[in-house]
Design an enzyme around this catalytic site. Structure first.
Site, PDB file in Angstrom:
ATOM      1  N   ASN A 172       9.842 -19.059  30.002  1.00  0.00           N
ATOM      2  CA  ASN A 172      10.654 -19.962  30.815  1.00  0.00           C
ATOM      3  C   ASN A 172      11.876 -19.348  31.488  1.00  0.00           C
ATOM      4  O   ASN A 172      12.368 -19.906  32.477  1.00  0.00           O
ATOM      5  CB  ASN A 172      11.147 -21.128  29.955  1.00  0.00           C
ATOM      6  N   TYR A 173      12.405 -18.243  30.976  1.00  0.00           N
ATOM      7  CA  TYR A 173      13.708 -17.789  31.457  1.00  0.00           C
ATOM      8  C   TYR A 173      13.746 -16.366  32.021  1.00  0.00           C
ATOM      9  O   TYR A 173      14.695 -16.007  32.721  1.00  0.00           O
ATOM     10  CB  TYR A 173      14.756 -17.895  30.336  1.00  0.00           C
ATOM     11  N   LEU A 174      12.770 -15.541  31.703  1.00  0.00           N
ATOM     12  CA  LEU A 174      12.799 -14.142  32.139  1.00  0.00           C
ATOM     13  C   LEU A 174      11.987 -13.964  33.412  1.00  0.00           C
ATOM     14  O   LEU A 174      10.791 -14.272  33.432  1.00  0.00           O
ATOM     15  CB  LEU A 174      12.242 -13.233  31.039  1.00  0.00           C
TER      16      LEU A 174
END
Length: 574
Positions: free
Chosen positions: A531-533
């Site tokens: 979700n974030y990288l």
């Protein structure tokens, strides 16, 4: 270019999580949508006659609804959940609701219930599935593929697209994460009467299972879901959406990471502004500045995002209360330290100690436990301010930006081209772990962790013995070949050298694996990766370090980030 991309954005989803509804942007609407509806799990089949439930030492034939729920508990008896008081109490209360009057009058104490035979039957079925022959596995695979072919695709604007979560989740017991207060509650069976179908007026309306009907059939081309229902435990809506690897989802992901990437160009100015606002005469401005500092530096979620009906006392930055922080004049050799302790998303505990103090002391004046720390701020106000600083900027963008930039910096610091593949992967996981710690992505250690580590250590010890033996044999071979011109002896020496080298490489690989497992014991690496990288960072790293992408991305992630794999060069910089 941005407007062209934005006009085609469609789906957002999270793998293996609750699917969230999302409205189209800029008034874009689909023209045609046709699908078969969701796939429902099979109905419950009663227990065999030789498998019995016992209460107070005596066999009891349960009604079908009560028997099914009893089996849910029996299936989890190897898990620590069934030892937790909250889980047991919630389960027993909901189980009694499924019982007949006679069963409720008899079964009054969970501790007198014996699920042993149900548990043994479940374990036998699990083992039987593991031991299926290749032919039987092939038959099952073909049957599953038929289901995917029928229910797993839709036609969207005359293009065939994969559907992500087309199977309705079977009933069971709610687990939650962390110390969720609803763990153990019964997740009831979803029936077609609970499901809203969304499709085109001119499409073939999906047929509900025989004897059933849909709750409603809609033709709403301003939303992105194909089917919807409300689950009973938390009262949240779940949606059937397109697959994560669809072209449209890839464009949505690309936009998300590009917005985070754009933040890099103005983050210094934003930080300078909120540092200045820390001294503002306006209390609301000061609170906003402190909240932004926490979101930026500590990667706190914004908060105020709890779903309707959710009772767990979880908070984020903007919903922190006085009891969630403790101020210390000195702590661990540092002055003016704030100590955080609260339940974040999914009831995961957030605990941290940070040297920041003055404004928080001001915010807490004349307040008691239960009072809001930021009483003049909420998530909507915060995001409105952020969007005025940069189009598309929200609190979540900071989390994506800081996660991606941290990964890139860590990979650069840990880079060593001389490492073997195992050591390179350890470096990658350590970089990912720094992000997981920043974002508070925790997990409970796997219940098989200790045994798994013991097995690995046994292999390491065995390999060390093999290495010692190989070295002795090499030494002996060198001794015999010394001063000799016999080619056969020289060949033996070379073989022994290769054997030693092979043992050393295998031993190093195992030791690196053990280190990696130990360091990951309580850290969830997959959440940030999913979700974030920015995936382009990982793809570029693999190309630079000559590591195959499948070493760090499983097939699901490779499909999800196909757009990044195709477009990323080795010199990509976030």
């Amino acid at each position: 270019i941005f407007l062209c991309i934005a006009s085609s954005l469609f789906i957002t989803c999270h793998l293996n999580t609750v699917w969230e509804e999302e409205k189209y942007e800029d008034g874009i609407k689909w023209k045609f949508l046709e699908h078969k509806g969701p796939y429902f799990p099979p109905e419950y089949q009663t227990l065999p006659d030789d498998v019995k439930f016992y209460y107070n030492g005596k066999p009891v034939k349960l009604s079908l609804p009560a028997e099914e729920v009893a089996l849910f508990f029996a299936q989890m008896m190897d898990h620590e959940y069934t030892t937790k008081e909250v889980f047991r109490n919630n389960f027993f209360r909901d189980w009694r609701k499924e019982m007949t009057l006679e069963e409720r009058q008899l079964i009054m104490d969970l501790n007198k219930c014996d699920f042993g035979e149900l548990h043994a039957m479940h374990k036998q079925k699990v083992e039987a599935r593991k031991n299926l022959s290749k032919e039987e596995k092939l038959v099952n695979k073909e049957a599953n593929q038929k289901i995917v072919d029928e229910y797993g695709c839709c036609v969207l604007d005359h293009h065939r697209e994969r559907i992500g979560n087309f199977k309705i989740e079977p009933p069971g017991l709610f687990r939650g994460r962390g110390d969720h207060p609803k763990q153990g509650m019964l997740k009831k069976r979803i029936q077609p009467e609970d499901v809203i179908i969304n499709c085109s007026k001119d499409s073939r309306i999906p047929e509900p299972p025989a004897g059933h009907r849909w709750k409603e059939v809609r033709h709403d081309n301003t939303v992105t879901w194909l089917a919807s229902w409300t689950e009973n435990v938390q009262g949240s809506c779940k949606y059937v959406m397109l697959n994560a690897n669809s072209k449209l989802k890839g464009e949505k992901d690309w936009e998300k990471y590009e917005v985070a990437r754009k933040l890099k160009t103005c983050v210094d100015a934003i930080r300078a502004q909120y540092q200045e606002d820390l001294k503002s005469k306006q209390m609301g401005t000061r609170q906003r500045a402190v909240a932004l500092y926490f979101i930026d530096k500590l990667a706190l979620r914004a908060g105020n995002e709890k779903e309707e009906g959710e009772t767990a006392d979880t908070v984020g930055c903007c919903s922190l209360r006085v009891e969630h922080i403790t101020l210390h004049d000195t702590l661990d050799g540092q002055k003016c330290v704030v100590e955080f302790d609260f339940l974040g998303k999914d009831c995961i505990r957030y605990y941290n100690k940070v040297p920041v103090f003055k404004n928080l002391k001001l915010f807490m004046e004349n307040k008691q436990e239960g009072d809001d720390l930021f009483d003049r701020l909420n998530t909507q106000m915060l995001n409105k301010h952020l969007s005025s600083l940069m189009p598309g900027l929200t609190a979540k963008v900071f989390r994506t930006y800081n996660a991606s930039i941290t990964l890139q910096q860590q990979l650069k610091e840990l880079r060593n081209m001389k490492d073997n593949v195992a050591e390179k992967l350890l470096s990658y996981n350590r970089a990912n772990r720094a992000v997981a710690i920043l974002c508070n992505h925790q997990r409970a250690p796997p219940k098989t962790f200790e045994q798994s580590m013991a097995n690995l250590q046994a292999k390491i010890d065995s390999r060390k013995e093999q290495l010692d033996l190989a070295k002795k044999e090499l030494k002996q071979a060198k001794k015999e070949a010394k001063g000799s011109s016999d080619n056969k002896l020289l060949i033996v020496v070379e073989k022994k050298k290769k054997a030693v080298q092979r043992c050393e490489e295998q031993l190093l690989k195992m030791e690196v694996q053990a280190t990696d497992r130990e360091e990951n014991k309580q850290i969830a690496l997959s959440t940030s990766k999913l979700n974030y990288l920015d995936p382009r960072i990982s793809v570029a790293w693999c190309k630079n370090m000559e590591v195959q992408l499948d070493k760090i991305y499983n097939k699901t992630l490779r499909d999800k980030f196909a757009w990044a794999i195709d477009m990323t060069e080795h010199d990509f910089v976030f």
